[in-house]
Design a protein around this motif. Structure first.
Motif, PDB file in Angstrom:
ATOM      1  N   VAL A 306      48.940  -7.042   1.476  1.00 55.25           N
ATOM      2  CA  VAL A 306      49.180  -8.299   0.400  1.00 55.25           C
ATOM      3  C   VAL A 306      50.589  -7.800  -0.033  1.00 55.25           C
ATOM      4  O   VAL A 306      51.385  -9.009  -0.394  1.00 55.25           O
ATOM      5  CB  VAL A 306      48.094  -8.191  -0.526  1.00 55.25           C
ATOM      6  N   SER A 307      51.034  -6.644  -0.263  1.00 58.09           N
ATOM      7  CA  SER A 307      52.073  -6.226  -0.924  1.00 58.09           C
ATOM      8  C   SER A 307      53.279  -6.632   0.129  1.00 58.09           C
ATOM      9  O   SER A 307      54.351  -6.905  -0.426  1.00 58.09           O
ATOM     10  CB  SER A 307      52.067  -4.751  -1.135  1.00 58.09           C
ATOM     11  N   ILE A 308      53.271  -6.331   1.240  1.00 57.54           N
ATOM     12  CA  ILE A 308      54.154  -6.698   2.311  1.00 57.54           C
ATOM     13  C   ILE A 308      54.516  -8.297   2.327  1.00 57.54           C
ATOM     14  O   ILE A 308      55.730  -8.668   2.177  1.00 57.54           O
ATOM     15  CB  ILE A 308      53.762  -6.179   3.655  1.00 57.54           C
ATOM     16  N   VAL A 309      53.351  -8.997   2.314  1.00 49.69           N
ATOM     17  CA  VAL A 309      53.571 -10.450   2.309  1.00 49.69           C
ATOM     18  C   VAL A 309      54.201 -10.954   1.109  1.00 49.69           C
ATOM     19  O   VAL A 309      55.015 -11.810   0.978  1.00 49.69           O
ATOM     20  CB  VAL A 309      52.010 -11.332   2.422  1.00 49.69           C
ATOM     21  N   ARG A 310      54.021 -10.331  -0.124  1.00 48.81           N
ATOM     22  CA  ARG A 310      54.385 -10.845  -1.381  1.00 48.81           C
ATOM     23  C   ARG A 310      55.879 -10.587  -1.329  1.00 48.81           C
ATOM     24  O   ARG A 310      56.886 -11.328  -1.977  1.00 48.81           O
ATOM     25  CB  ARG A 310      53.838 -10.070  -2.621  1.00 48.81           C
ATOM     26  N   THR A 311      56.261  -9.264  -0.928  1.00 54.74           N
ATOM     27  CA  THR A 311      57.702  -8.937  -0.724  1.00 54.74           C
ATOM     28  C   THR A 311      58.568  -9.978   0.093  1.00 54.74           C
ATOM     29  O   THR A 311      59.523 -10.303  -0.262  1.00 54.74           O
ATOM     30  CB  THR A 311      57.782  -7.531  -0.299  1.00 54.74           C
ATOM     31  N   LEU A 312      57.893 -10.259   1.405  1.00 56.02           N
ATOM     32  CA  LEU A 312      58.397 -11.093   2.303  1.00 56.02           C
ATOM     33  C   LEU A 312      58.666 -12.693   1.574  1.00 56.02           C
ATOM     34  O   LEU A 312      59.553 -13.157   1.971  1.00 56.02           O
ATOM     35  CB  LEU A 312      57.750 -11.374   3.656  1.00 56.02           C
ATOM     36  N   ASP A 313      57.838 -12.966   0.760  1.00 59.95           N
ATOM     37  CA  ASP A 313      57.984 -14.158  -0.022  1.00 59.95           C
ATOM     38  C   ASP A 313      58.764 -14.067  -1.211  1.00 59.95           C
ATOM     39  O   ASP A 313      58.966 -15.030  -2.014  1.00 59.95           O
ATOM     40  CB  ASP A 313      56.382 -14.706  -0.588  1.00 59.95           C
ATOM     41  N   GLY A 314      59.420 -12.936  -1.518  1.00 57.15           N
ATOM     42  CA  GLY A 314      60.620 -12.642  -2.600  1.00 57.15           C
ATOM     43  C   GLY A 314      59.987 -12.385  -3.978  1.00 57.15           C
ATOM     44  O   GLY A 314      60.372 -12.517  -4.901  1.00 57.15           O
ATOM     45  N   ARG A 315      58.624 -11.943  -3.817  1.00 61.84           N
ATOM     46  CA  ARG A 315      57.790 -11.543  -5.167  1.00 61.84           C
ATOM     47  C   ARG A 315      57.635 -10.050  -4.949  1.00 61.84           C
ATOM     48  O   ARG A 315      57.562  -9.456  -4.035  1.00 61.84           O
ATOM     49  CB  ARG A 315      56.449 -12.308  -5.173  1.00 61.84           C
ATOM     50  N   ARG A 316      57.603  -9.689  -6.176  1.00 57.42           N
ATOM     51  CA  ARG A 316      57.185  -8.119  -6.195  1.00 57.42           C
ATOM     52  C   ARG A 316      55.745  -7.502  -6.287  1.00 57.42           C
ATOM     53  O   ARG A 316      54.932  -8.431  -6.614  1.00 57.42           O
ATOM     54  CB  ARG A 316      57.671  -7.627  -7.749  1.00 57.42           C
ATOM     55  N   PRO A 317      55.874  -6.931  -5.274  1.00 50.74           N
ATOM     56  CA  PRO A 317      54.208  -6.183  -5.178  1.00 50.74           C
ATOM     57  C   PRO A 317      53.614  -5.602  -6.391  1.00 50.74           C
ATOM     58  O   PRO A 317      54.506  -5.154  -7.266  1.00 50.74           O
ATOM     59  CB  PRO A 317      54.218  -5.052  -3.954  1.00 50.74           C
ATOM     60  N   LYS A 318      52.253  -5.796  -6.603  1.00 53.81           N
ATOM     61  CA  LYS A 318      51.748  -5.550  -7.658  1.00 53.81           C
ATOM     62  C   LYS A 318      51.015  -4.037  -7.486  1.00 53.81           C
ATOM     63  O   LYS A 318      50.864  -3.514  -6.413  1.00 53.81           O
ATOM     64  CB  LYS A 318      50.653  -6.401  -8.181  1.00 53.81           C
ATOM     65  N   ALA A 319      50.862  -3.454  -8.724  1.00 58.60           N
ATOM     66  CA  ALA A 319      49.988  -2.174  -8.757  1.00 58.60           C
ATOM     67  C   ALA A 319      48.836  -2.110  -7.920  1.00 58.60           C
ATOM     68  O   ALA A 319      48.083  -3.180  -8.410  1.00 58.60           O
ATOM     69  CB  ALA A 319      50.038  -1.525  -9.907  1.00 58.60           C
ATOM     70  N   PHE A 320      48.295  -0.819  -7.455  1.00 57.89           N
ATOM     71  CA  PHE A 320      47.217  -0.732  -6.628  1.00 57.89           C
ATOM     72  C   PHE A 320      46.001  -0.318  -7.710  1.00 57.89           C
ATOM     73  O   PHE A 320      46.413   0.755  -8.483  1.00 57.89           O
ATOM     74  CB  PHE A 320      47.270  -0.035  -5.561  1.00 57.89           C
ATOM     75  N   ARG A 321      45.035  -1.024  -7.908  1.00 58.58           N
ATOM     76  CA  ARG A 321      44.037  -0.364  -8.738  1.00 58.58           C
ATOM     77  C   ARG A 321      42.631  -0.381  -8.277  1.00 58.58           C
ATOM     78  O   ARG A 321      42.362  -1.092  -7.527  1.00 58.58           O
ATOM     79  CB  ARG A 321      43.932  -1.323 -10.280  1.00 58.58           C
TER      80      ARG A 321
END
Length: 398
Positions: A306-321
């Motif tokens: 999910v974080s990789i896709v967010r980054t590719l879309d120009g968004r910041r990855p979120k913290a893992f909980r």
């Protein structure tokens, strides 16, 4: 993140097809089906997926499903490469495998996992069996089938040791099974489920030696710290784990156990183009550093994707909980104990025992094949992992 200059494609390389690595590969491929700018490659030493949660069954000669990694990836667009990883160059962004091939990446997901620590105690490497792979489990199964009568020592009183001792004792009642460890079996459980676990082992005829330490494994015995010898016709070693030294050799920041130290988003603190998942990662939560389990491994793989896709879309990855939910322990095929836990893995008052617990454990640790199959069909807006037999949405997945 940058794309390959040659192809304009962002290359994601995933090392290790355990529970975490496989979840990362399928989740990432599923979410990138409609994209032509991402190429996902999964590297693993063998084509067969190892159900580590069922290796104690394989070790007693019971049939388990043979799951094919290439078949599981069919239709996802992810590419599978079979090979042993021999080196990682985190600065040059490349990985070498044993047939001298070199694989380049833009983003790396490091999920090489852990194995039993056979180096800490002399003689383990030479004289003990492990459950590191299906092949290792089958070697033990062959030995047990040929023993007839004799003594099997299980070194390590953690959950793997308990499940293995119970499985061997139930499957081969003519064998004497001795469970040896520094802690009492079920030490992290509340008193009642812990007592049930001990009583179940006693009913199966398992002799428990707790509060002792094995200092050496011999061809026909194990030596305890006080000098006492416990005769053994076979020794199964489940005490302690170690991770691959490749991460440290690559220059990634690792902890004292060699696990990749990550930030809150599961990125390496020293190399942000590297994500670490599963047992290979030292992931800190509010209650401390996570310990390696399938329960926690799959969510880390999903979150990395999910974080990789967010980054590719120009968004910041979120913290893992992540919070723990339960500790299910099988005690043979028709008995078990399930300790429900607080998010920090401390025990709740609620627990299950007996056949109900066995059915519960079978449900939540069933073959991951259906789970991964569902992941391939997930909508692009959500990410889920199985918890307690159902899918739970990851907070912040969108």
């Amino acid at each position: 993140m940058t794309n390959s200059r040659e192809t304009g494609t962002h290359r994601v390389l995933i090392l290790g097809a355990g529970y975490a690595g496989m979840a990362a590969a399928i989740q990432l491929a599923a979410r990138g089906k409609r994209r032509e700018d991402v190429r996902v490659t999964l590297v693993n030493a063998q084509e067969r997926f190892t159900e580590r949660l069922r290796l104690h069954m394989s070790a007693t000669g019971q049939p388990v499903a043979e799951l094919s990694i290439p078949e599981l990836l069919e239709g996802t667009g992810a590419r599978f490469v079979r090979g042993w990883v021999t080196a990682v160059d985190a600065d040059a962004k490349l990985v070498r495998i044993d047939d001298d091939r070199v694989l380049h990446y833009d983003t790396l997901v490091y999920g090489l996992g852990s194995v039993a620590d056979t180096a800490a105690v002399p003689g383990v490497e030479d004289h003990a069996y492990t459950l590191n792979s299906v092949q290792d489990a089958e070697l033990l199964a062959d030995r047990l089938a040929r023993l007839g009568r004799g003594t099997v020592v299980v070194g390590g009183s953690g959950l793997t040791g308990v499940e293995s001792a119970a499985e061997i004792a139930e499957r081969y009642p003519e064998l004497d099974v001795v469970l040896v460890g520094r802690q009492e079996p079920g030490a992290a459980m509340s008193p009642r489920p812990r007592a049930y676990l001990r009583a179940a082992l006693a009913r199966l005829g398992v002799r428990v030696l707790s509060g002792v330490e094995v200092v050496k494994v011999l061809p026909d015995a194990v030596e305890l710290a006080g000098g006492e010898l416990v005769a053994a016709d076979a020794v199964l070693w489940t005490s302690g784990t170690r991770v691959s030294p490749l991460a440290a050799a690559a220059g990634l920041t690792v902890d004292e156990r060699g696990r990749v130290v990550t930030d809150a988003t599961l990125r390496s603190v020293s190399h942000p183009d590297v994500y670490a998942v599963g047992d290979a990662a030292a992931i800190r939560q509010g209650y401390g550093v996570m310990h390696g389990t399938c329960q926690g491994g799959m969510p880390t793989g999903v979150h990395a994707a999910v974080s990789i896709v967010r980054t590719l879309d120009g968004r910041r990855p979120k913290a893992f909980r992540f919070g723990y939910y339960h500790t299910p322990v099988s005690l043979g095929r028709h008995d078990a104990v399930v300790q429900f836990t607080h998010p920090d893995d401390s025990p709740r008052r609620v627990y299950l025992t007996g056949r109900m617990a066995a059915r519960y454990k079978e449900t939540v640790t069933a073959s991951p094949w259906p789970t991964y199959g569902r992941m391939k069909k997930l909508p692009a807006s959500g990410a889920f992992w199985p918890r307690g037999g159902r899918f739970t949405r990851i907070r912040g997945a969108r």
